[in-house]
Design an enzyme around this catalytic site. Structure first.
Site, PDB file in Angstrom:
ATOM      1  N   CYS A   1      35.912  -7.952  30.264  1.00  0.00           N
ATOM      2  CA  CYS A   1      34.580  -8.285  30.914  1.00  0.00           C
ATOM      3  C   CYS A   1      34.394  -7.634  32.218  1.00  0.00           C
ATOM      4  O   CYS A   1      35.259  -7.820  32.988  1.00  0.00           O
ATOM      5  CB  CYS A   1      34.678  -9.960  30.959  1.00  0.00           C
ATOM      6  SG  CYS A   1      33.067 -10.467  31.878  1.00  0.00           S
TER       7      CYS A   1
ATOM      8  N   TYR B   1      -8.511  -8.946   5.244  1.00  0.00           N
ATOM      9  CA  TYR B   1      -9.291  -7.900   4.729  1.00  0.00           C
ATOM     10  C   TYR B   1      -9.281  -7.341   3.406  1.00  0.00           C
ATOM     11  O   TYR B   1      -9.453  -6.457   2.938  1.00  0.00           O
ATOM     12  CB  TYR B   1      -8.313  -6.582   5.506  1.00  0.00           C
ATOM     13  CG  TYR B   1      -6.768  -6.971   5.366  1.00  0.00           C
ATOM     14  CD1 TYR B   1      -6.422  -6.741   4.067  1.00  0.00           C
ATOM     15  CD2 TYR B   1      -6.185  -6.885   6.411  1.00  0.00           C
ATOM     16  CE1 TYR B   1      -4.898  -7.091   4.030  1.00  0.00           C
ATOM     17  CE2 TYR B   1      -4.714  -7.122   6.549  1.00  0.00           C
ATOM     18  CZ  TYR B   1      -4.253  -7.250   5.195  1.00  0.00           C
ATOM     19  OH  TYR B   1      -2.751  -7.326   5.037  1.00  0.00           O
TER      20      TYR B   1
ATOM     21  N   CYS C   1      32.762 -12.160  26.335  1.00  0.00           N
ATOM     22  CA  CYS C   1      33.570 -12.770  27.087  1.00  0.00           C
ATOM     23  C   CYS C   1      33.992 -14.186  26.743  1.00  0.00           C
ATOM     24  O   CYS C   1      33.354 -14.986  26.851  1.00  0.00           O
ATOM     25  CB  CYS C   1      33.129 -12.245  28.407  1.00  0.00           C
ATOM     26  SG  CYS C   1      34.047 -13.250  29.515  1.00  0.00           S
TER      27      CYS C   1
ATOM     28  N   CYS D   1      33.682 -17.389  33.910  1.00  0.00           N
ATOM     29  CA  CYS D   1      33.070 -15.934  34.277  1.00  0.00           C
ATOM     30  C   CYS D   1      31.791 -16.238  34.952  1.00  0.00           C
ATOM     31  O   CYS D   1      30.891 -16.841  34.489  1.00  0.00           O
ATOM     32  CB  CYS D   1      32.687 -15.432  32.692  1.00  0.00           C
ATOM     33  SG  CYS D   1      31.861 -13.707  32.993  1.00  0.00           S
TER      34      CYS D   1
ATOM     35  N   GLU E   1     -10.381   1.173   7.842  1.00  0.00           N
ATOM     36  CA  GLU E   1      -9.926  -0.155   8.606  1.00  0.00           C
ATOM     37  C   GLU E   1      -8.385   0.114   9.429  1.00  0.00           C
ATOM     38  O   GLU E   1      -7.819   1.033   9.072  1.00  0.00           O
ATOM     39  CB  GLU E   1      -9.720  -1.251   7.616  1.00  0.00           C
ATOM     40  CG  GLU E   1     -10.893  -1.450   6.769  1.00  0.00           C
ATOM     41  CD  GLU E   1     -10.460  -2.407   5.757  1.00  0.00           C
ATOM     42  OE1 GLU E   1      -9.534  -3.239   5.646  1.00  0.00           O
ATOM     43  OE2 GLU E   1     -11.304  -2.508   4.606  1.00  0.00           O
TER      44      GLU E   1
ATOM     45  N   LYS F   1       0.032   6.365   8.333  1.00  0.00           N
ATOM     46  CA  LYS F   1       0.631   5.732   9.175  1.00  0.00           C
ATOM     47  C   LYS F   1       0.613   6.602  10.715  1.00  0.00           C
ATOM     48  O   LYS F   1       0.868   7.740  10.397  1.00  0.00           O
ATOM     49  CB  LYS F   1       1.916   5.198   8.786  1.00  0.00           C
ATOM     50  CG  LYS F   1       1.834   4.028   7.737  1.00  0.00           C
ATOM     51  CD  LYS F   1       3.176   3.534   7.410  1.00  0.00           C
ATOM     52  CE  LYS F   1       3.745   2.706   8.257  1.00  0.00           C
ATOM     53  NZ  LYS F   1       5.127   2.004   7.729  1.00  0.00           N
TER      54      LYS F   1
ATOM     55  N   LYS G   1      -4.911  -0.739  10.352  1.00  0.00           N
ATOM     56  CA  LYS G   1      -3.739  -1.343   9.611  1.00  0.00           C
ATOM     57  C   LYS G   1      -3.155  -1.952  10.792  1.00  0.00           C
ATOM     58  O   LYS G   1      -2.494  -1.778  11.604  1.00  0.00           O
ATOM     59  CB  LYS G   1      -2.824  -0.232   8.994  1.00  0.00           C
ATOM     60  CG  LYS G   1      -1.835  -0.846   8.388  1.00  0.00           C
ATOM     61  CD  LYS G   1      -0.931   0.281   7.477  1.00  0.00           C
ATOM     62  CE  LYS G   1       0.362  -0.014   7.109  1.00  0.00           C
ATOM     63  NZ  LYS G   1       0.771  -1.155   6.997  1.00  0.00           N
TER      64      LYS G   1
ATOM     65  N   ASP H   1      -0.522  -4.514  12.418  1.00  0.00           N
ATOM     66  CA  ASP H   1       0.997  -4.699  12.252  1.00  0.00           C
ATOM     67  C   ASP H   1       1.513  -6.064  12.334  1.00  0.00           C
ATOM     68  O   ASP H   1       1.756  -6.536  13.387  1.00  0.00           O
ATOM     69  CB  ASP H   1       1.717  -3.789  13.097  1.00  0.00           C
ATOM     70  CG  ASP H   1       3.125  -3.542  12.673  1.00  0.00           C
ATOM     71  OD1 ASP H   1       3.549  -3.784  11.566  1.00  0.00           O
ATOM     72  OD2 ASP H   1       3.764  -2.835  13.573  1.00  0.00           O
TER      73      ASP H   1
ATOM     74  N   LEU I   1       0.658  -1.262  -0.036  1.00  0.00           N
ATOM     75  CA  LEU I   1      -0.002   0.006  -0.014  1.00  0.00           C
ATOM     76  C   LEU I   1       0.877   1.387   0.010  1.00  0.00           C
ATOM     77  O   LEU I   1       1.829   1.274   0.615  1.00  0.00           O
ATOM     78  CB  LEU I   1      -0.625  -0.084   1.298  1.00  0.00           C
ATOM     79  CG  LEU I   1      -2.141  -0.651   1.535  1.00  0.00           C
ATOM     80  CD1 LEU I   1      -2.641  -0.679   2.873  1.00  0.00           C
ATOM     81  CD2 LEU I   1      -2.883  -0.454   0.520  1.00  0.00           C
TER      82      LEU I   1
ATOM     83  N   CYS J   1      34.544 -10.600  35.040  1.00  0.00           N
ATOM     84  CA  CYS J   1      35.616 -11.496  35.313  1.00  0.00           C
ATOM     85  C   CYS J   1      37.012 -10.882  34.668  1.00  0.00           C
ATOM     86  O   CYS J   1      38.094 -11.604  34.959  1.00  0.00           O
ATOM     87  CB  CYS J   1      35.443 -12.807  34.714  1.00  0.00           C
ATOM     88  SG  CYS J   1      35.536 -13.111  32.926  1.00  0.00           S
TER      89      CYS J   1
HETATM   90  S1  IVH Z   1      -5.242  -3.821   2.248  1.00  0.00           S
HETATM   91  C1  IVH Z   1      -4.031  -4.245  -2.368  1.00  0.00           C
HETATM   92  N1  IVH Z   1      -6.133  -3.637   4.743  1.00  0.00           N
HETATM   93  O1  IVH Z   1      -0.104  -3.314   5.377  1.00  0.00           O
HETATM   94  C2  IVH Z   1      -3.219  -4.213  -1.072  1.00  0.00           C
HETATM   95  N2  IVH Z   1      -3.944  -4.166   4.241  1.00  0.00           N
HETATM   96  O2  IVH Z   1       1.897  -1.380   4.439  1.00  0.00           O
HETATM   97  C3  IVH Z   1      -4.176  -4.704   0.023  1.00  0.00           C
HETATM   98  N3  IVH Z   1      -2.273  -4.240   6.311  1.00  0.00           N
HETATM   99  O3  IVH Z   1       0.471  -4.920   2.256  1.00  0.00           O
HETATM  100  C4  IVH Z   1      -3.895  -4.410   1.313  1.00  0.00           C
HETATM  101  N4  IVH Z   1      -3.710  -3.998   7.698  1.00  0.00           N
HETATM  102  O4  IVH Z   1       0.066  -6.509   4.634  1.00  0.00           O
HETATM  103  C5  IVH Z   1      -5.033  -3.984   3.793  1.00  0.00           C
HETATM  104  N5  IVH Z   1      -6.797  -3.289   6.787  1.00  0.00           N
HETATM  105  C6  IVH Z   1      -5.682  -3.688   5.864  1.00  0.00           C
HETATM  106  C7  IVH Z   1      -4.316  -3.808   6.597  1.00  0.00           C
HETATM  107  C8  IVH Z   1      -3.438  -4.021   5.418  1.00  0.00           C
HETATM  108  C9  IVH Z   1      -2.581  -4.241   7.440  1.00  0.00           C
HETATM  109  C10 IVH Z   1      -0.771  -4.534   5.628  1.00  0.00           C
HETATM  110  C11 IVH Z   1      -0.788  -5.233   4.301  1.00  0.00           C
HETATM  111  C12 IVH Z   1      -0.153  -4.210   3.376  1.00  0.00           C
HETATM  112  C13 IVH Z   1       0.627  -3.647   4.370  1.00  0.00           C
HETATM  113  C14 IVH Z   1       0.944  -2.042   3.628  1.00  0.00           C
END
Ligand code: IVH
Length: 731
Positions: free
Chosen positions: A427, A246, A445, A451, A134, A333, A136, A138, A104, A430
């Site tokens: 160290c 998703y 060490c 030690c 939505e 982000k 994101k 991690d 993305l 020791c």
């Molecule tokens: S949609 C065509 N939705 O974030 C791409 N991605 O930094 C469709 N990710 O590659 C991705 N939450 O691995 C989508 N709600 C969400 C997400 C999400 C995490 C990840 C995904 C993406 C990456 C981009």
């Protein structure tokens, strides 16, 4: 910048980005924050925009970061030992993605979100449309394929064109259904999402790793990605991974919108986030972002932003894709939370393996709900990179990690009284001169046998739950060591009740309990004993592979490097470490003493035959076999499978003997559960090949691959040749 300088800078940026891609996607141990990485990428994008003639097809701006180790093979010279270990674990089949798996476009700038909305409106010629907002997640991206309502295959993103087949592992992730519920799913579809590790599981895993002196994961994302690529599917099951989906893809999907598609997926039992919201304009999107930027701190898992997608599928199609991103979505982000505080002093801690870690003592500062007093400085390189001085004001970040890290120094607040820290040459415990092996980031060490923190660390590791599981606290070990009663693990088994009663605070009962636990530890299996020995770089999973391969310690001790390298989890670093361990006479004496004490240094009869060929498979048996049904069930369990008495959607297959129960057969047929024969099963077990599911292979030919009519070799359709190891599939 003129073109000549731009050329040089572009090369530098590409190199740095590729190097960090490898550390992030393959080694799972990044050394810069996502924010810093994104700044490198934005710098490259800007220069390439200014000089389009310098854009190349393989520029990181034109392709997604690959999680395939092979993508970085020419970067071997820079591989860290931790990275090497990670890579040596990756042995997955690769399969092409049906639809490219892209990333993305992302931004930290809210005005860029407005620009995205505007671009989309322009692209859709004034038509009215909505956005799906939505979280994101991690974690690490996954692509699941379902055919006829059953999970067929799970692929990582890989390089976007092909990914690693991690189906066996994914089957051990609790919230991913192997069989869909309800009705109405397309005959075949893909659904993409993220595998992530909730904070709780992450904290537990890292606490265990630190105790075992294994490198802790920097954050839940790395932990999820590293765990997904483990070779032992059962271990994956123990890691507490979760999945959220998703993005639904397929031919002629009967949905008008993304939201509708995900709602249907939820009905089929797939894990879809309920924290989505349909927004109609920028102000609603901003409201959603603001809400989650505050609220995410209370979520039990890591989120690094918000994804905004055009909701209507027809409009997504109109907007289309660039080489790397969809034009119908963008990620906003969040910046990791930071705190600024003063560095008071630096301690240098020596661990079990002798590694010396600089740890910063900070003026206490609140950060994401806790007070931070200490932070890791990792190693000398990191200290030099930061140009850190004692007395400096430093930025600390958590962003999911349990151990906060120092990400920068506020130079504008540097006073005259700061001092340059001196990394010790000896160290701190020791006094031995420290060494740094080639390619290692840390100083060590070398006084492994003399030690104190190393000796104590080894003893603590030896008795730990995953090793010998002796019930005793670290303080007991420290006490025994300080009093000169125990120096090596073998000394523990020489202790008598009288010895223990001489210790302060010890009574009959505590002494007896400790001795009983030591006695019980003698029945610990070989693989755990091997792990308990604390050979450098040999974690629990590697110990298991080694034990299964060599079967006993003598075979391992006499193995040459080539022989060691034949084992699945062993690469150069581990092989060298094993050879060094067995070349040390003290270790040979220690093993002889432990052997004499009665510890297991070979696999016992049951362990010898144990496999995980059926790991993740739930099998129902019905009818009569050439052996008793109980024996058949024992065979299934011994090979990692699970027995179940009734056929349900969760059943992997029905093992039918002669005169199987007609009800069971009927139910299996109704639910599409595969029915296999005793010969099928035995063939598979004798083939010794894991039951890796394969999209193209659902038929069994009953053909023999050496063993008459026993091995059901799966054929690659159209080629007529038996498929390579790991693809033999009965399920
Ligand atoms: S949609 C065509 N939705 O974030 C791409 N991605 O930094 C469709 N990710 O590659 C991705 N939450 O691995 C989508 N709600 C969400 C997400 C999400 C995490 C990840 C995904 C993406 C990456 C981009």
């Amino acid at each position: 910048m003129d073109i000549e300088h731009a050329k040089i800078r572009i090369e530098e940026l590409r190199k740095a980005i590729e190097e960090n891609n490898r550390r992030y996607y393959v080694d799972n141990s990044p050394i810069i924050s996502d924010y810093e990485y994104d700044q490198l990428m934005y710098g490259l994008i800007a220069l390439e925009k200014q000089y389009p003639e310098l854009v190349t097809e393989d520029s990181p701006t034109q392709k997604v970061g690959s999680d395939l180790a092979s993508a970085y093979m020419d970067g071997q010279a820079h591989v860290t030992p931790a990275g090497k270990e990670e890579r040596e674990k990756k042995e997955f089949e690769q399969y092409p993605h049906r639809y490219p798996m892209l990333s993305l476009g992302n931004t930290y700038d809210i005005t860029e979100v407005d620009a995205f909305v505007e671009r989309a409106s322009r692209g859709l010629g004034g038509n009215s449309f909505t956005f799906s907002c939505e979280l994101k997640f991690d974690g690490t991206a996954i692509c699941l394929t379902y055919r006829d309502g059953r999970l067929l295959r799970a692929l990582t993103r890989g390089d976007g064109a092909q990914g690693d087949d991690v189906t066996r592992n994914v089957k051990h992730i609790g919230n991913i259904p192997q069989v869909l519920k309800g009705t109405g799913w397309p005959e075949e579809f893909e659904i993409r999402g993220e595998i992530y590790m909730p904070y709780k599981a992450f904290d537990r895993l890292n606490a265990e790793r630190e105790r075992d002196e294994e490198q802790p994961f920097a954050n839940p994302r790395n932990a999820a990605s590293g765990s997904l690529k483990l070779l032992d599917p059962k271990e994956v099951g123990h890691r507490g991974l979760e999945c959220t989906l998703y993005h639904l893809l397929g031919e002629d999907l009967p949905f008008a919108s993304h939201d509708e598609a995900l709602n249907a997926a939820k009905e089929w039992g797939l894990p879809v986030s309920g924290k989505r919201k349909i927004c109609k304009d920028v102000s609603e999107i901003e409201e959603y972002i603001e809400y989650w930027d505050a609220e995410r701190k209370f979520l039990p898992f890591a989120t690094d932003g918000i994804v905004i997608k055009v909701n209507e599928l027809a409009f997504q199609k109109t907007l289309g894709y660039t080489a790397k991103f969809p034009r119908w979505a963008v990620a906003y982000k969040f910046k990791a939370e930071q705190a600024l505080t003063k560095l008071i002093s630096i301690d240098y801690q020596v661990g079990r393996t002798g590694a010396v870690t600089p740890v910063a003592n900070l003026e206490p500062v609140p950060l994401s709900g806790t007070t931070v007093k200490r932070a890791s400085l990792h190693n000398l390189d990191q200290m030099q990179l930061l140009d850190i001085h004692v007395g400096d004001y430093v930025y600390v970040e958590k962003g999911g990690e349990i151990i906060p890290k120092i990400t920068g120094v506020e130079l504008s607040r540097r006073g005259n009284d700061v001092t340059l820290p001196e990394f010790p040459s000896r160290c701190p415990d020791c006094g031995t001169i420290l060494v740094r092996d080639e390619g290692e980031a840390k100083f060590f060490c070398p006084n492994t046998d003399g030690c104190p923190p190393q000796i104590m660390g080894k003893l603590v590791h030896f008795i730990s739950r995953k090793a010998m599981n002796v019930i005793a606290g670290d303080a007991t070990v420290e006490q025994l060591f300080r009093l000169g009663m125990v120096r090596t693990p073998a000394d523990l088994y020489d202790l008598t009740k009288e010895d223990l009663l001489r210790l302060e605070g010890w009574k009959d009962r505590s002494a007896e309990r400790f001795l009983k636990s030591l006695e019980a530890s003698k029945s610990t299996s070989f693989e755990h004993v091997l792990f308990a020995l604390g050979i450098r770089h040999i974690g629990e999973t590697t110990a298991k592979s080694i034990a299964r391969h060599f079967r006993n310690i003598d075979a391992l001790a006499s193995a040459g490097k080539d022989e060691l390298l034949e084992v699945n989890d062993i690469g150069e670093v581990i092989a060298d470490s094993i050879i060094a361990f067995f070349s040390n006479e003290r270790n040979i004496v220690e093993i002889a003493r432990l052997k004499a004490a009665g510890l297991h240094f070979e696999m016992d009869a049951i362990e010898q035959d144990r496999t995980d060929i059926l790991a993740g498979q739930t099998i129902v048996i019905s009818g009569n076999f050439s052996i008793s049904r109980d024996e058949m069930k024992a065979i299934i369990e011994k090979n990692g499978g699970k027995n179940s008495s009734s056929v349900s959607r969760k059943t992997s297959c029905l093992l039918a003997g002669t005169k199987p129960g007609p009800e069971k057969i009927k139910k299996a047929e109704q639910l599409g559960v595969r029915i296999i024969s005793e010969a099928d099963l035995m063939g598979m077990l004798s083939g010794g090949t894991p039951a890796a599911p394969s999209a193209d292979v659902t038929e069994t030919t009953g053909e023999s691959a050496g063993e008459e009519a026993a091995v059901s070799a799966a054929e690659e359709p159209g080629t007529g040749k038996a498929m390579a190891d790991g693809q033999l599939s009965l399920f």
